[in-house]
Motif scaffolding. Structure first.
Motif, PDB file in Angstrom:
ATOM      1  N   CYS A   1      20.533  18.689 -18.344  1.00 44.87           N
ATOM      2  CA  CYS A   1      19.707  18.909 -17.150  1.00 44.87           C
ATOM      3  C   CYS A   1      20.426  19.845 -16.187  1.00 44.87           C
ATOM      4  CB  CYS A   1      19.426  17.564 -16.468  1.00 44.87           C
ATOM      5  SG  CYS A   1      18.463  17.667 -14.950  1.00 44.87           S
ATOM      6  N   ILE A   2      19.663  20.712 -15.555  1.00 41.50           N
ATOM      7  CA  ILE A   2      20.147  21.509 -14.429  1.00 41.50           C
ATOM      8  C   ILE A   2      19.344  21.093 -13.206  1.00 41.50           C
ATOM      9  CG2 ILE A   2      20.434  23.812 -13.441  1.00 41.50           C
ATOM     10  CD1 ILE A   2      20.591  24.905 -16.299  1.00 41.50           C
ATOM     11  N   THR A   3      20.028  20.635 -12.172  1.00 48.78           N
ATOM     12  CA  THR A   3      19.363  20.167 -10.962  1.00 48.78           C
ATOM     13  C   THR A   3      19.212  21.328  -9.980  1.00 48.78           C
ATOM     14  OG1 THR A   3      20.096  17.891 -11.201  1.00 48.78           O
ATOM     15  CG2 THR A   3      19.578  18.629  -8.978  1.00 48.78           C
TER      16      THR A   3
ATOM     17  N   TRP B   1      26.076  15.429 -18.351  1.00 51.38           N
ATOM     18  CA  TRP B   1      24.674  15.587 -18.751  1.00 51.38           C
ATOM     19  C   TRP B   1      23.871  16.413 -17.762  1.00 51.38           C
ATOM     20  CZ3 TRP B   1      23.227  14.379 -23.506  1.00 51.38           C
ATOM     21  CH2 TRP B   1      24.053  13.521 -24.228  1.00 51.38           C
ATOM     22  N   ASN B   2      24.433  16.658 -16.600  1.00 55.16           N
ATOM     23  CA  ASN B   2      23.705  17.311 -15.515  1.00 55.16           C
ATOM     24  C   ASN B   2      24.667  18.278 -14.820  1.00 55.16           C
ATOM     25  OD1 ASN B   2      21.816  17.918 -13.512  1.00 55.16           O
ATOM     26  ND2 ASN B   2      22.046  15.974 -12.438  1.00 55.16           N
ATOM     27  N   ARG B   3      24.124  19.339 -14.267  1.00 61.27           N
ATOM     28  CA  ARG B   3      24.904  20.204 -13.382  1.00 61.27           C
ATOM     29  C   ARG B   3      23.978  20.768 -12.314  1.00 61.27           C
ATOM     30  NH1 ARG B   3      24.222  25.779 -14.318  1.00 61.27           N
ATOM     31  NH2 ARG B   3      23.467  26.394 -16.383  1.00 61.27           N
ATOM     32  N   LEU B   4      24.552  21.097 -11.178  1.00 60.69           N
ATOM     33  CA  LEU B   4      23.781  21.736 -10.126  1.00 60.69           C
ATOM     34  C   LEU B   4      23.538  23.191 -10.485  1.00 60.69           C
ATOM     35  CD1 LEU B   4      25.674  20.322  -6.993  1.00 60.69           C
ATOM     36  CD2 LEU B   4      23.639  19.387  -8.110  1.00 60.69           C
ATOM     37  N   TRP B   5      22.475  23.763  -9.939  1.00 60.11           N
ATOM     38  CA  TRP B   5      22.178  25.168 -10.243  1.00 60.11           C
ATOM     39  C   TRP B   5      23.228  26.116  -9.663  1.00 60.11           C
ATOM     40  CZ3 TRP B   5      17.795  27.969  -7.145  1.00 60.11           C
ATOM     41  CH2 TRP B   5      17.934  27.726  -5.768  1.00 60.11           C
ATOM     42  N   THR B   6      24.070  25.582  -8.773  1.00 62.11           N
ATOM     43  CA  THR B   6      25.158  26.386  -8.201  1.00 62.11           C
ATOM     44  C   THR B   6      26.402  26.379  -9.078  1.00 62.11           C
ATOM     45  OG1 THR B   6      25.772  24.447  -6.889  1.00 62.11           O
ATOM     46  CG2 THR B   6      24.382  26.094  -5.827  1.00 62.11           C
ATOM     47  N   SER B   7      26.401  25.580 -10.156  1.00 61.04           N
ATOM     48  CA  SER B   7      27.538  25.518 -11.087  1.00 61.04           C
ATOM     49  C   SER B   7      27.199  26.300 -12.354  1.00 61.04           C
ATOM     50  CB  SER B   7      27.854  24.065 -11.448  1.00 61.04           C
ATOM     51  OG  SER B   7      28.129  23.312 -10.287  1.00 61.04           O
TER      52      SER B   7
ATOM     53  N   LEU C   1      13.921  12.365 -12.559  1.00 63.02           N
ATOM     54  CA  LEU C   1      13.926  13.118 -13.812  1.00 63.02           C
ATOM     55  C   LEU C   1      15.341  13.484 -14.246  1.00 63.02           C
ATOM     56  CD1 LEU C   1      11.790  14.028 -15.820  1.00 63.02           C
ATOM     57  CD2 LEU C   1      11.809  16.280 -14.738  1.00 63.02           C
ATOM     58  N   GLN C   2      16.277  13.612 -13.293  1.00 60.53           N
ATOM     59  CA  GLN C   2      17.676  13.822 -13.679  1.00 60.53           C
ATOM     60  C   GLN C   2      18.157  12.672 -14.556  1.00 60.53           C
ATOM     61  OE1 GLN C   2      20.319  14.744 -10.270  1.00 60.53           O
ATOM     62  NE2 GLN C   2      18.451  15.286  -9.156  1.00 60.53           N
ATOM     63  N   LYS C   3      17.837  11.453 -14.150  1.00 62.08           N
ATOM     64  CA  LYS C   3      18.236  10.280 -14.936  1.00 62.08           C
ATOM     65  C   LYS C   3      17.454  10.186 -16.238  1.00 62.08           C
ATOM     66  CE  LYS C   3      17.277   7.341 -11.849  1.00 62.08           C
ATOM     67  NZ  LYS C   3      16.923   5.983 -11.418  1.00 62.08           N
ATOM     68  N   GLU C   4      16.146  10.434 -16.166  1.00 61.40           N
ATOM     69  CA  GLU C   4      15.333  10.339 -17.378  1.00 61.40           C
ATOM     70  C   GLU C   4      15.787  11.358 -18.422  1.00 61.40           C
ATOM     71  OE1 GLU C   4      11.088   8.680 -15.702  1.00 61.40           O
ATOM     72  OE2 GLU C   4      11.656  10.733 -15.178  1.00 61.40           O
ATOM     73  N   ALA C   5      16.261  12.522 -17.966  1.00 61.68           N
ATOM     74  CA  ALA C   5      16.823  13.498 -18.901  1.00 61.68           C
ATOM     75  C   ALA C   5      18.027  12.890 -19.627  1.00 61.68           C
ATOM     76  CB  ALA C   5      17.228  14.768 -18.158  1.00 61.68           C
ATOM     77  N   TYR C   6      18.874  12.177 -18.882  1.00 63.74           N
ATOM     78  CA  TYR C   6      20.011  11.523 -19.531  1.00 63.74           C
ATOM     79  C   TYR C   6      19.534  10.431 -20.490  1.00 63.74           C
ATOM     80  CZ  TYR C   6      23.627   8.149 -20.431  1.00 63.74           C
ATOM     81  OH  TYR C   6      24.453   7.268 -21.067  1.00 63.74           O
ATOM     82  N   PHE C   7      18.548   9.640 -20.076  1.00 60.57           N
ATOM     83  CA  PHE C   7      18.053   8.585 -20.956  1.00 60.57           C
ATOM     84  C   PHE C   7      17.581   9.157 -22.290  1.00 60.57           C
ATOM     85  CE2 PHE C   7      16.533   6.256 -16.869  1.00 60.57           C
ATOM     86  CZ  PHE C   7      17.835   5.881 -16.582  1.00 60.57           C
ATOM     87  N   ALA C   8      16.993  10.362 -22.236  1.00 66.40           N
ATOM     88  CA  ALA C   8      16.539  11.044 -23.455  1.00 66.40           C
ATOM     89  C   ALA C   8      17.650  11.872 -24.078  1.00 66.40           C
ATOM     90  CB  ALA C   8      15.334  11.934 -23.137  1.00 66.40           C
ATOM     91  N   ARG C   9      18.846  11.846 -23.450  1.00 69.07           N
ATOM     92  CA  ARG C   9      20.006  12.629 -23.900  1.00 69.07           C
ATOM     93  C   ARG C   9      19.666  14.117 -23.996  1.00 69.07           C
ATOM     94  NH1 ARG C   9      21.353   7.939 -23.010  1.00 69.07           N
ATOM     95  NH2 ARG C   9      23.145   6.902 -23.985  1.00 69.07           N
TER      96      ARG C   9
ATOM     97  N   ASP D   1      28.520  25.554 -15.617  1.00 72.47           N
ATOM     98  CA  ASP D   1      28.571  24.860 -16.901  1.00 72.47           C
ATOM     99  C   ASP D   1      28.668  23.357 -16.682  1.00 72.47           C
ATOM    100  OD1 ASP D   1      28.511  24.609 -19.596  1.00 72.47           O
ATOM    101  OD2 ASP D   1      30.367  25.707 -19.994  1.00 72.47           O
ATOM    102  N   TRP D   2      28.423  22.615 -17.762  1.00 78.84           N
ATOM    103  CA  TRP D   2      28.511  21.165 -17.726  1.00 78.84           C
ATOM    104  C   TRP D   2      29.935  20.706 -18.044  1.00 78.84           C
ATOM    105  CZ3 TRP D   2      24.380  23.717 -20.042  1.00 78.84           C
ATOM    106  CH2 TRP D   2      23.110  23.436 -19.518  1.00 78.84           C
ATOM    107  N   LEU D   3      30.305  19.538 -17.528  1.00 73.82           N
ATOM    108  CA  LEU D   3      31.558  18.895 -17.908  1.00 73.82           C
ATOM    109  C   LEU D   3      31.402  18.289 -19.304  1.00 73.82           C
ATOM    110  CD1 LEU D   3      32.344  17.091 -14.516  1.00 73.82           C
ATOM    111  CD2 LEU D   3      33.498  19.121 -15.449  1.00 73.82           C
ATOM    112  N   PRO D   4      32.484  17.873 -19.944  1.00 67.63           N
ATOM    113  CA  PRO D   4      32.374  17.205 -21.254  1.00 67.63           C
ATOM    114  C   PRO D   4      31.482  15.970 -21.167  1.00 67.63           C
ATOM    115  CG  PRO D   4      34.643  17.802 -20.793  1.00 67.63           C
ATOM    116  CD  PRO D   4      33.887  18.071 -19.542  1.00 67.63           C
ATOM    117  N   ARG D   5      30.697  15.737 -22.207  1.00 64.68           N
ATOM    118  CA  ARG D   5      29.684  14.678 -22.167  1.00 64.68           C
ATOM    119  C   ARG D   5      30.210  13.342 -22.656  1.00 64.68           C
ATOM    120  NH1 ARG D   5      25.024  18.698 -24.077  1.00 64.68           N
ATOM    121  NH2 ARG D   5      24.783  19.651 -22.032  1.00 64.68           N
ATOM    122  N   SER D   6      29.748  12.275 -21.964  1.00 70.04           N
ATOM    123  CA  SER D   6      30.043  10.910 -22.380  1.00 70.04           C
ATOM    124  C   SER D   6      28.932  10.014 -21.862  1.00 70.04           C
ATOM    125  CB  SER D   6      31.407  10.453 -21.831  1.00 70.04           C
ATOM    126  OG  SER D   6      31.418  10.526 -20.400  1.00 70.04           O
ATOM    127  N   ASP D   7      28.832   8.808 -22.406  1.00 71.29           N
ATOM    128  CA  ASP D   7      27.781   7.873 -22.002  1.00 71.29           C
ATOM    129  C   ASP D   7      28.026   7.346 -20.589  1.00 71.29           C
ATOM    130  OD1 ASP D   7      26.479   8.169 -24.401  1.00 71.29           O
ATOM    131  OD2 ASP D   7      27.347   6.367 -25.302  1.00 71.29           O
TER     132      ASP D   7
END
Length: 348
Positions: A296-298, A313-319, A285-293, A321-327
């Protein structure tokens, strides 16, 4: 032209999705035929049967109906059952997916009979040996002949472990399956209306891994983290049967989280398309979240899908914020199944 037989072993929801793409490509290959074996690891109708219907996967030639029990008991029963099937059919290759007990049992049964193994989704590493899935994927890689990785990181991991022969980066077959299902889900799924939720107005979550469900204290932390991250939006949580049992057994408080029965693939794709945020401990589901853009928080302390974090597109629950997004180019363009078939042909 002499046809070669591929015996494919599946047992869990993510494997049904991957098999949908690869089995479709195998059916189009005149020189290859497939025998599909279901171990029965996921046996609930909404975790198993509905996927064969919705994804146009051929019905399994055999269902071993093995589920429940400890990891050792389940894997041992599968090993015995799969060996009988292999002795009956004598395939040219055995194909396994991912990191489940079905994956490891299929690979071990095949290699002990000197049947070469294709591992689709090879090379992934979370580097957490406490996870049964990590043990399964490492051992499977080390007995496989053909190791088909979705990412460059997977290829690098294998090289670090001394595995270089038979390794190919092919892209992600789950992306193939998602693209195939997306349009259909928008046309046919009534899940938003059925749940009375609005496009972009809810959070989608799943929780099923033993590290989160077996410890009541951690399970409570996970549920609290989901509620907090949702920021007041309603949370839809399709619930794995084992998680439902763990919540009931531990008396875990779930707050305003709306727990529903497991849903089929098309409904899940529609929920992904429509949600504002994904919170999950599922690798798929981490990947499918990216496929749907969708961000995600893991709900884990590490992930094998490190590129989803590196690309924002994803970050751990221990982080925080997300990094800058790219494909993410590694996942390919929706033709990974064709690359799988080409790699198998090349190895024969």
């Amino acid at each position: 032209m002499t046809s070669k037989t591929i015996l494919t072993i599946v047992g869990a929801r993510p494997q049904f999705i991957k098999a949908a793409a690869v089995s479709r490509a195998l059916r189009a290959a005149p020189d290859l035929s497939e025998i599909l074996i279901h171990t029965g690891q996921h046996f609930d109708e909404m975790m198993s049967e509905v996927f064969f219907d919705e994804l146009d996967i051929p019905r399994p030639h055999q269902n071993l109906a093995i589920h429940g029990g400890s990891h050792g008991a389940m894997t041992g029963q599968m090993l015995e059952g799969i060996e009988r099937v292999l002795l009956e059919h004598r395939p040219d290759w055995v194909l396994v997916y991912g990191d489940t007990n079905s994956t490891l049992a299929g690979a071990l049964a095949a290699v002990k009979l000197q049947i070469p193994v294709v591992h689709v989704e090879a090379g992934l590493r979370s580097f957490n040996r406490r996870m049964p899935e990590e043990i399964n994927r490492v051992l499977t890689d080390h007995v496989s002949t053909l190791l088909l990785s979705p990412t460059r990181a997977g290829v690098d991991n294998l090289r670090t472990e001394g595995i270089v022969d038979g390794v190919h980066q092919v892209g992600d077959v789950m992306y193939d399956a998602m693209l195939h299902a997306q349009k259909r889900s928008r046309e046919t799924s009534a899940i938003l209306r059925r749940l009375d939720i609005a496009e972009g107005g809810f959070v989608l979550s799943t929780v099923h891994r033993a590290e989160n469900t077996d410890d009541p204290v951690r399970l409570q932390r996970v549920m609290a983290a989901i509620t907090d991250a949702a920021g007041g939006l309603p949370v839809i949580l399709p619930l794995h049967p084992r998680t439902r049992q763990a919540i009931a057994r531990s008396g875990t408080e779930t707050g305003g989280i709306r727990m529903i029965d497991p849903v089929g693939y098309l409904d899940m794709v529609r929920l992904l398309d429509a949600c504002a945020l994904v919170l999950t401990d599922s690798g798929g589901l981490q990947k499918e979240a990216y496929f749907a853009r969708r961000p995600c928080i893991t709900l884990r302390d590490e992930t094998e899908w490190t590129e989803t974090i590196a690309h924002g597109w994803n970050r751990l629950w221990t982080s925080s914020d997300w990094l800058p997004r790219s494909d993410i180019e590694d996942y390919g363009t929706g033709h990974a199944a064709e690359a799988v078939i080409a790699s198998i042909r090349q190895a024969m």
